[in-house]
Design a protein around this motif. Structure first.
Motif, PDB file in Angstrom:
ATOM      1  N   VAL A   1       3.229 -18.852   4.560  1.00 50.38           N
ATOM      2  CA  VAL A   1       2.053 -17.911   4.378  1.00 50.38           C
ATOM      3  C   VAL A   1       2.442 -16.549   4.904  1.00 50.38           C
ATOM      4  CG1 VAL A   1       1.798 -18.291   7.306  1.00 50.38           C
ATOM      5  CG2 VAL A   1      -0.346 -17.732   5.873  1.00 50.38           C
ATOM      6  N   THR A   2       1.685 -15.443   4.560  1.00 52.23           N
ATOM      7  CA  THR A   2       1.925 -14.047   4.638  1.00 52.23           C
ATOM      8  C   THR A   2       1.671 -13.882   6.072  1.00 52.23           C
ATOM      9  OG1 THR A   2       1.924 -13.648   2.431  1.00 52.23           O
ATOM     10  CG2 THR A   2       1.580 -11.816   3.964  1.00 52.23           C
ATOM     11  N   GLN A   3       2.325 -13.036   6.880  1.00 49.83           N
ATOM     12  CA  GLN A   3       1.934 -12.542   8.126  1.00 49.83           C
ATOM     13  C   GLN A   3       2.405 -11.115   8.440  1.00 49.83           C
ATOM     14  OE1 GLN A   3       3.951 -14.222  11.820  1.00 49.83           O
ATOM     15  NE2 GLN A   3       2.078 -14.712  12.555  1.00 49.83           N
ATOM     16  N   THR A   4       1.580 -10.330   9.266  1.00 51.72           N
ATOM     17  CA  THR A   4       2.050  -8.873   9.562  1.00 51.72           C
ATOM     18  C   THR A   4       2.619  -9.156  11.022  1.00 51.72           C
ATOM     19  OG1 THR A   4       0.420  -8.261   8.167  1.00 51.72           O
ATOM     20  CG2 THR A   4       1.209  -6.568   9.964  1.00 51.72           C
ATOM     21  N   VAL A   5       3.847  -8.489  10.915  1.00 53.13           N
ATOM     22  CA  VAL A   5       4.574  -8.235  12.520  1.00 53.13           C
ATOM     23  C   VAL A   5       4.861  -7.025  12.554  1.00 53.13           C
ATOM     24  CG1 VAL A   5       5.183 -10.798  12.338  1.00 53.13           C
ATOM     25  CG2 VAL A   5       6.838  -8.945  11.350  1.00 53.13           C
ATOM     26  N   PRO A   6       5.143  -6.464  13.978  1.00 55.73           N
ATOM     27  CA  PRO A   6       5.487  -5.184  14.351  1.00 55.73           C
ATOM     28  C   PRO A   6       6.907  -5.010  14.256  1.00 55.73           C
ATOM     29  CG  PRO A   6       4.682  -6.413  16.581  1.00 55.73           C
ATOM     30  CD  PRO A   6       4.458  -7.330  15.079  1.00 55.73           C
ATOM     31  N   VAL A   7       7.419  -4.117  13.650  1.00 55.87           N
ATOM     32  CA  VAL A   7       9.081  -3.952  13.153  1.00 55.87           C
ATOM     33  C   VAL A   7       8.999  -2.301  13.510  1.00 55.87           C
ATOM     34  CG1 VAL A   7      10.685  -3.851  11.809  1.00 55.87           C
ATOM     35  CG2 VAL A   7       8.951  -5.777  11.721  1.00 55.87           C
ATOM     36  N   PHE A   8      10.280  -2.234  14.322  1.00 47.05           N
ATOM     37  CA  PHE A   8      10.643  -0.939  14.666  1.00 47.05           C
ATOM     38  C   PHE A   8      11.464  -0.263  13.370  1.00 47.05           C
ATOM     39  CE2 PHE A   8      13.819   2.317  15.863  1.00 47.05           C
ATOM     40  CZ  PHE A   8      12.953   3.451  16.729  1.00 47.05           C
ATOM     41  N   VAL A   9      11.245   0.819  12.712  1.00 44.98           N
ATOM     42  CA  VAL A   9      12.025   1.273  11.600  1.00 44.98           C
ATOM     43  C   VAL A   9      12.407   2.972  12.103  1.00 44.98           C
ATOM     44  CG1 VAL A   9      11.932   1.773   9.358  1.00 44.98           C
ATOM     45  CG2 VAL A   9      10.850  -0.248   9.891  1.00 44.98           C
ATOM     46  N   ASN A  10      13.577   3.286  11.800  1.00 44.08           N
ATOM     47  CA  ASN A  10      13.905   4.500  11.944  1.00 44.08           C
ATOM     48  C   ASN A  10      13.473   5.473  10.970  1.00 44.08           C
ATOM     49  OD1 ASN A  10      15.787   4.473  14.223  1.00 44.08           O
ATOM     50  ND2 ASN A  10      17.472   3.457  12.790  1.00 44.08           N
TER      51      ASN A  10
ATOM     52  N   GLN B   1      12.598  10.145  10.208  1.00 42.50           N
ATOM     53  CA  GLN B   1      13.085  11.391  10.710  1.00 42.50           C
ATOM     54  C   GLN B   1      12.761  11.858  11.986  1.00 42.50           C
ATOM     55  OE1 GLN B   1      11.823  13.512   6.959  1.00 42.50           O
ATOM     56  NE2 GLN B   1      14.013  13.987   6.457  1.00 42.50           N
ATOM     57  N   ALA B   2      11.593  11.221  12.730  1.00 39.68           N
ATOM     58  CA  ALA B   2      11.399  11.633  14.098  1.00 39.68           C
ATOM     59  C   ALA B   2      11.769  10.801  14.977  1.00 39.68           C
ATOM     60  CB  ALA B   2       9.837  11.735  14.060  1.00 39.68           C
ATOM     61  N   GLY B   3      12.846   9.769  14.791  1.00 43.17           N
ATOM     62  CA  GLY B   3      13.400   9.148  15.695  1.00 43.17           C
ATOM     63  C   GLY B   3      13.112   7.428  15.785  1.00 43.17           C
ATOM     64  N   GLY B   4      12.068   7.385  14.857  1.00 36.65           N
ATOM     65  CA  GLY B   4      11.772   5.930  14.578  1.00 36.65           C
ATOM     66  C   GLY B   4      10.355   5.460  15.281  1.00 36.65           C
ATOM     67  N   ARG B   5       9.925   4.445  14.870  1.00 36.91           N
ATOM     68  CA  ARG B   5       8.394   4.128  15.346  1.00 36.91           C
ATOM     69  C   ARG B   5       8.242   2.453  14.971  1.00 36.91           C
ATOM     70  NH1 ARG B   5       5.848   8.112  15.291  1.00 36.91           N
ATOM     71  NH2 ARG B   5       7.604   9.225  14.385  1.00 36.91           N
ATOM     72  N   ILE B   6       7.339   1.921  15.721  1.00 39.33           N
ATOM     73  CA  ILE B   6       6.941   0.703  15.344  1.00 39.33           C
ATOM     74  C   ILE B   6       5.943   0.458  14.324  1.00 39.33           C
ATOM     75  CG2 ILE B   6       6.055  -1.587  16.113  1.00 39.33           C
ATOM     76  CD1 ILE B   6       7.484  -1.040  18.846  1.00 39.33           C
ATOM     77  N   GLY B   7       5.817  -0.185  13.389  1.00 35.72           N
ATOM     78  CA  GLY B   7       4.798  -0.074  12.348  1.00 35.72           C
ATOM     79  C   GLY B   7       4.610  -1.678  11.739  1.00 35.72           C
ATOM     80  N   PRO B   8       3.598  -2.014  11.357  1.00 39.88           N
ATOM     81  CA  PRO B   8       3.351  -3.323  10.622  1.00 39.88           C
ATOM     82  C   PRO B   8       3.992  -3.512   9.414  1.00 39.88           C
ATOM     83  CG  PRO B   8       1.400  -1.633   9.867  1.00 39.88           C
ATOM     84  CD  PRO B   8       2.370  -1.080  10.978  1.00 39.88           C
ATOM     85  N   VAL B   9       4.516  -4.716   9.434  1.00 44.87           N
ATOM     86  CA  VAL B   9       5.487  -5.185   8.204  1.00 44.87           C
ATOM     87  C   VAL B   9       4.830  -6.521   7.791  1.00 44.87           C
ATOM     88  CG1 VAL B   9       7.897  -5.882   7.405  1.00 44.87           C
ATOM     89  CG2 VAL B   9       7.495  -3.836   8.990  1.00 44.87           C
ATOM     90  N   SER B  10       4.539  -6.688   6.679  1.00 45.50           N
ATOM     91  CA  SER B  10       4.266  -7.960   5.870  1.00 45.50           C
ATOM     92  C   SER B  10       5.557  -8.745   5.631  1.00 45.50           C
ATOM     93  CB  SER B  10       3.168  -7.560   4.882  1.00 45.50           C
ATOM     94  OG  SER B  10       2.719  -8.830   4.240  1.00 45.50           O
ATOM     95  N   GLN B  11       5.348 -10.206   5.707  1.00 47.58           N
ATOM     96  CA  GLN B  11       6.526 -10.923   5.323  1.00 47.58           C
ATOM     97  C   GLN B  11       6.071 -12.389   5.520  1.00 47.58           C
ATOM     98  OE1 GLN B  11       9.404 -10.477   8.493  1.00 47.58           O
ATOM     99  NE2 GLN B  11       8.626 -11.999   9.579  1.00 47.58           N
TER     100      GLN B  11
END
Length: 306
Positions: A125-134, A136-146
């Motif tokens: 099943v497809t689920q959205t999880v929070p993932v930290f990604v670098n 240009q401003a140092g990175g942030r946590i965003g929703p990633v569908s997997q």
């Protein structure tokens, strides 16, 4: 990593790493089938089995696609969302039980009814999880569908079928299936979501005529709405999750063929003759998500056997 970005291209390319995952698993798949001839015309069938099915290869190998948005105040690209595969997915696994009754009549007549129960251990099943990604401003946590493995799914229902062929070449087949499914998955609006891709109601019917080398068939398949997975998006510091549903879909196909010789056949085939469109929505029918225009496809060809 090194990041690049321009005002004319909304995206960021970075140096990437390749991740290799090796998996190994062994499944023991016992099964038992019993057929009882209640009368000369009636058969009773019962079966139980442990079954497995391979994971979608695309979901295993799909890479990490990231989306960035340029911040006008700082002129930097910021991570917003993404999607990726999951090389650690398990196969589909389930225990299934079936019980059916078949009544045979005439030369080619059949009426059948059956009930089924499936206890699903794992599915995709497809689920959205929070993932930290670098970025240009140092990175942030965003929703990633997997894709992820769900567990605790259950399918139960029944199916009805009928078929008959008349002596002069006309015949038909038809079947209806009712499937009631539930899982432990949830989103912001629902709990106990259905098993992805399974419609509660589905119907298939075919009428055909075969005589003296000529054959013509028309078939129609229909299924009610089905749950496809969850869609998540960032709302400030919160990730909202809505279900993705496909609207009811019905398709008409047809084929005409003629056997010129025992080894040579010509045919014309039409797929989606009614040009049915595929429509999905987010949680509510009034919130469209994806639309695929239904195309009518016509094929003509020859078949040669040797």
């Amino acid at each position: 990593p090194t990041y690049y970005g321009t005002d004319s291209w909304n995206g960021v390319v970075k140096d990437f790493d390749t991740t290799s995952v090796q998996r190994s698993y062994t499944d023991f798949l016992p099964s038992v089938n019993v057929v009882v001839d209640a009368t000369q015309e009636i058969k009773v069938r019962a079966s139980a089995a442990r079954v497995t099915s391979r994971q979608p290869l695309f979901d295993l190998g799909r890479g990490f696609a990231t989306d960035f948005t340029r911040d006008a105040a700082t002129d930097r690209f910021l991570f917003t969302s993404g999607n990726r595969g999951n090389a650690s997915l398990d196969p589909f696994r389930a225990y299934q039980f079936d019980l059916g009754v078949e009544y045979y009549f005439g030369r080619q007549g059949l009426l059948s009814a059956g009930v089924f129960w499936k206890e699903v251990d794992s599915f995709v099943v497809t689920q959205t999880v929070p993932v930290f990604v670098n970025d240009q401003a140092g990175g942030r946590i965003g929703p990633v569908s997997q894709p992820v493995n769900g567990n605790g799914g259950r399918v139960k229902g029944f199916e009805l079928a009928a078929q008959y062929a008349f002596p002069f070449g006309l015949g038909f087949t038809a079947n209806y299936t009712f499937s009631d499914t539930s899982t432990e998955f949830r989103n912001d609006f629902e709990t106990g979501l259905p098993l992805p891709g399974v419609s509660k109601h589905s119907f298939n019917g075919q009428i055909y005529f075969e005589k003296s080398g000529f054959a013509a068939r028309a078939s129609y398949s229909w299924r009610s709405k089905s749950y496809l997975g969850n869609f998540g998006f960032g709302d400030g510091g919160v990730t909202r999750t809505l279900g993705i549903y496909q609207k009811p879909y019905g398709q008409l196909d047809g084929q005409i063929s003629y056997q010129l010789t025992p080894n040579f056949n010509v045919f014309v085939e039409g797929i989606n003759l009614n040009k049915e469109n595929t429509k999905t929505y987010l949680q509510f029918p009034e919130l469209p998500f994806r639309f695929e225009s239904g195309s009518r496809r016509i094929f003509a060809g020859v078949k040669f056997n040797f």
